[in-house]
Write a protein that holds these residues in place. Sequence first.
Motif, PDB file in Angstrom:
ATOM      1  N   LEU A   1       0.688  -1.198   0.074  1.00 49.16           N
ATOM      2  CA  LEU A   1      -0.034   0.185  -0.056  1.00 49.16           C
ATOM      3  C   LEU A   1       0.908   0.994   0.061  1.00 49.16           C
ATOM      4  CD1 LEU A   1      -2.797  -1.007   2.436  1.00 49.16           C
ATOM      5  CD2 LEU A   1      -2.994  -0.579   0.147  1.00 49.16           C
ATOM      6  N   LEU A   2       1.957   1.448   0.872  1.00 46.26           N
ATOM      7  CA  LEU A   2       2.977   2.359   0.965  1.00 46.26           C
ATOM      8  C   LEU A   2       3.428   2.488  -0.579  1.00 46.26           C
ATOM      9  CD1 LEU A   2       4.499   1.873   4.272  1.00 46.26           C
ATOM     10  CD2 LEU A   2       3.284   4.120   3.395  1.00 46.26           C
ATOM     11  N   PHE A   3       3.878   1.351  -1.037  1.00 42.88           N
ATOM     12  CA  PHE A   3       4.444   1.331  -2.473  1.00 42.88           C
ATOM     13  C   PHE A   3       3.433   2.027  -3.474  1.00 42.88           C
ATOM     14  CE2 PHE A   3       4.754  -0.791  -6.741  1.00 42.88           C
ATOM     15  CZ  PHE A   3       5.822  -0.367  -7.382  1.00 42.88           C
ATOM     16  N   GLU A   4       2.373   1.650  -3.518  1.00 46.12           N
ATOM     17  CA  GLU A   4       1.196   2.281  -4.490  1.00 46.12           C
ATOM     18  C   GLU A   4       1.364   3.768  -4.099  1.00 46.12           C
ATOM     19  OE1 GLU A   4      -0.323   1.558  -7.181  1.00 46.12           O
ATOM     20  OE2 GLU A   4       0.673  -0.463  -6.959  1.00 46.12           O
ATOM     21  N   GLN A   5       1.213   4.400  -2.874  1.00 51.58           N
ATOM     22  CA  GLN A   5       1.423   5.745  -2.569  1.00 51.58           C
ATOM     23  C   GLN A   5       2.633   6.476  -3.104  1.00 51.58           C
ATOM     24  OE1 GLN A   5       0.826   5.907   1.628  1.00 51.58           O
ATOM     25  NE2 GLN A   5      -1.425   5.094   1.579  1.00 51.58           N
TER      26      GLN A   5
ATOM     27  N   LEU B   1      11.256  -1.818  -1.034  1.00 54.46           N
ATOM     28  CA  LEU B   1      10.129  -2.862  -0.421  1.00 54.46           C
ATOM     29  C   LEU B   1      10.575  -3.514   0.573  1.00 54.46           C
ATOM     30  CD1 LEU B   1       8.524  -3.987  -3.778  1.00 54.46           C
ATOM     31  CD2 LEU B   1       6.983  -2.881  -1.922  1.00 54.46           C
ATOM     32  N   TYR B   2      12.000  -4.109   0.602  1.00 58.12           N
ATOM     33  CA  TYR B   2      12.613  -4.801   1.678  1.00 58.12           C
ATOM     34  C   TYR B   2      12.932  -4.078   2.734  1.00 58.12           C
ATOM     35  CZ  TYR B   2      13.759  -9.121  -0.868  1.00 58.12           C
ATOM     36  OH  TYR B   2      13.609 -10.600  -1.694  1.00 58.12           O
ATOM     37  N   ARG B   3      13.326  -2.485   2.468  1.00 60.34           N
ATOM     38  CA  ARG B   3      13.594  -1.982   3.793  1.00 60.34           C
ATOM     39  C   ARG B   3      12.182  -1.537   4.402  1.00 60.34           C
ATOM     40  NH1 ARG B   3      16.840  -1.725   6.334  1.00 60.34           N
ATOM     41  NH2 ARG B   3      18.570  -1.723   4.802  1.00 60.34           N
ATOM     42  N   VAL B   4      11.206  -1.280   3.516  1.00 56.92           N
ATOM     43  CA  VAL B   4       9.903  -1.079   4.325  1.00 56.92           C
ATOM     44  C   VAL B   4       9.382  -2.052   4.987  1.00 56.92           C
ATOM     45  CG1 VAL B   4       7.242  -0.629   3.636  1.00 56.92           C
ATOM     46  CG2 VAL B   4       9.266   0.967   2.845  1.00 56.92           C
ATOM     47  N   VAL B   5       9.646  -3.441   4.643  1.00 59.36           N
ATOM     48  CA  VAL B   5       9.019  -4.427   5.247  1.00 59.36           C
ATOM     49  C   VAL B   5       9.984  -4.833   6.392  1.00 59.36           C
ATOM     50  CG1 VAL B   5       9.198  -7.162   5.162  1.00 59.36           C
ATOM     51  CG2 VAL B   5       8.103  -5.792   3.236  1.00 59.36           C
ATOM     52  N   ASP B   6      11.407  -4.245   6.563  1.00 63.02           N
ATOM     53  CA  ASP B   6      12.132  -4.538   7.660  1.00 63.02           C
ATOM     54  C   ASP B   6      11.606  -3.523   8.531  1.00 63.02           C
ATOM     55  OD1 ASP B   6      13.808  -6.584   6.765  1.00 63.02           O
ATOM     56  OD2 ASP B   6      15.290  -5.104   6.122  1.00 63.02           O
ATOM     57  N   ASN B   7      11.465  -2.279   8.314  1.00 68.86           N
ATOM     58  CA  ASN B   7      10.999  -1.305   9.228  1.00 68.86           C
ATOM     59  C   ASN B   7       9.602  -1.465  10.081  1.00 68.86           C
ATOM     60  OD1 ASN B   7      13.227   0.087   8.681  1.00 68.86           O
ATOM     61  ND2 ASN B   7      12.306   1.494   7.424  1.00 68.86           N
ATOM     62  N   LEU B   8       8.487  -2.222   9.032  1.00 71.09           N
ATOM     63  CA  LEU B   8       7.453  -2.668   9.596  1.00 71.09           C
ATOM     64  C   LEU B   8       7.619  -3.668  10.658  1.00 71.09           C
ATOM     65  CD1 LEU B   8       5.225  -2.199   6.322  1.00 71.09           C
ATOM     66  CD2 LEU B   8       5.009  -0.733   8.332  1.00 71.09           C
ATOM     67  N   ALA B   9       8.470  -4.565  10.050  1.00 68.44           N
ATOM     68  CA  ALA B   9       8.726  -5.756  11.210  1.00 68.44           C
ATOM     69  C   ALA B   9       9.228  -5.412  12.185  1.00 68.44           C
ATOM     70  CB  ALA B   9       9.569  -6.892  10.514  1.00 68.44           C
ATOM     71  N   LYS B  10      10.013  -4.336  12.383  1.00 66.99           N
ATOM     72  CA  LYS B  10      10.839  -4.118  13.431  1.00 66.99           C
ATOM     73  C   LYS B  10       9.672  -3.191  14.390  1.00 66.99           C
ATOM     74  CE  LYS B  10      15.184  -3.001  11.948  1.00 66.99           C
ATOM     75  NZ  LYS B  10      16.428  -2.145  11.197  1.00 66.99           N
ATOM     76  N   GLU B  11       8.702  -2.457  13.796  1.00 71.42           N
ATOM     77  CA  GLU B  11       7.712  -1.792  14.402  1.00 71.42           C
ATOM     78  C   GLU B  11       6.731  -2.902  15.053  1.00 71.42           C
ATOM     79  OE1 GLU B  11       3.738   0.167  12.621  1.00 71.42           O
ATOM     80  OE2 GLU B  11       5.684   1.450  12.195  1.00 71.42           O
TER      81      GLU B  11
ATOM     82  N   ILE C   1      13.216  -0.308  -6.483  1.00 69.58           N
ATOM     83  CA  ILE C   1      12.082  -0.666  -6.091  1.00 69.58           C
ATOM     84  C   ILE C   1      12.087  -1.892  -4.967  1.00 69.58           C
ATOM     85  CG2 ILE C   1       9.612  -1.737  -6.563  1.00 69.58           C
ATOM     86  CD1 ILE C   1       9.588   0.272  -8.961  1.00 69.58           C
ATOM     87  N   LYS C   2      12.988  -3.013  -5.314  1.00 68.57           N
ATOM     88  CA  LYS C   2      13.074  -4.063  -4.692  1.00 68.57           C
ATOM     89  C   LYS C   2      13.576  -3.674  -3.316  1.00 68.57           C
ATOM     90  CE  LYS C   2      14.644  -8.677  -4.885  1.00 68.57           C
ATOM     91  NZ  LYS C   2      15.386  -9.854  -5.762  1.00 68.57           N
ATOM     92  N   ALA C   3      14.676  -3.066  -3.209  1.00 71.77           N
ATOM     93  CA  ALA C   3      15.255  -2.744  -2.149  1.00 71.77           C
ATOM     94  C   ALA C   3      14.568  -1.860  -1.233  1.00 71.77           C
ATOM     95  CB  ALA C   3      16.733  -1.839  -2.412  1.00 71.77           C
TER      96      ALA C   3
END
Length: 87
Positions: free
Chosen positions: A29-33, A47-57, A43-45
């Motif tokens: 959803l963030l990617f679409e925004q 997405l991985y960074r966003v997933v890492d940050n969301l997982a940390k959260e 893009i791939k990097a």
Amino acid sequence: MYYNQVRSHCLFIVEDEFETDDIVQKAFLLFEQKRETLDDRYIKAWLYRVVDNLAKEYFRSRKMESKRFVEYDSETCTMKRIRNYEV
């Protein structure tokens, strides 16, 4: 586009199918925004960074920790384990 790879990465970190699905959905959803502002080469990097940050959260909100965070190197297209993430 990268959904299966990003989901596998997240599942490796979170180790919970339902939480993984939630995190990956938020990431896409963030990617679409942000799609128009992102460089296609990263893009791939991103997405991985966003997933890492969301997982940390996710771990922070539950006072948990994971020993499975990895770093994605967009130049070599490889992943390497980084130090343990602690809350």
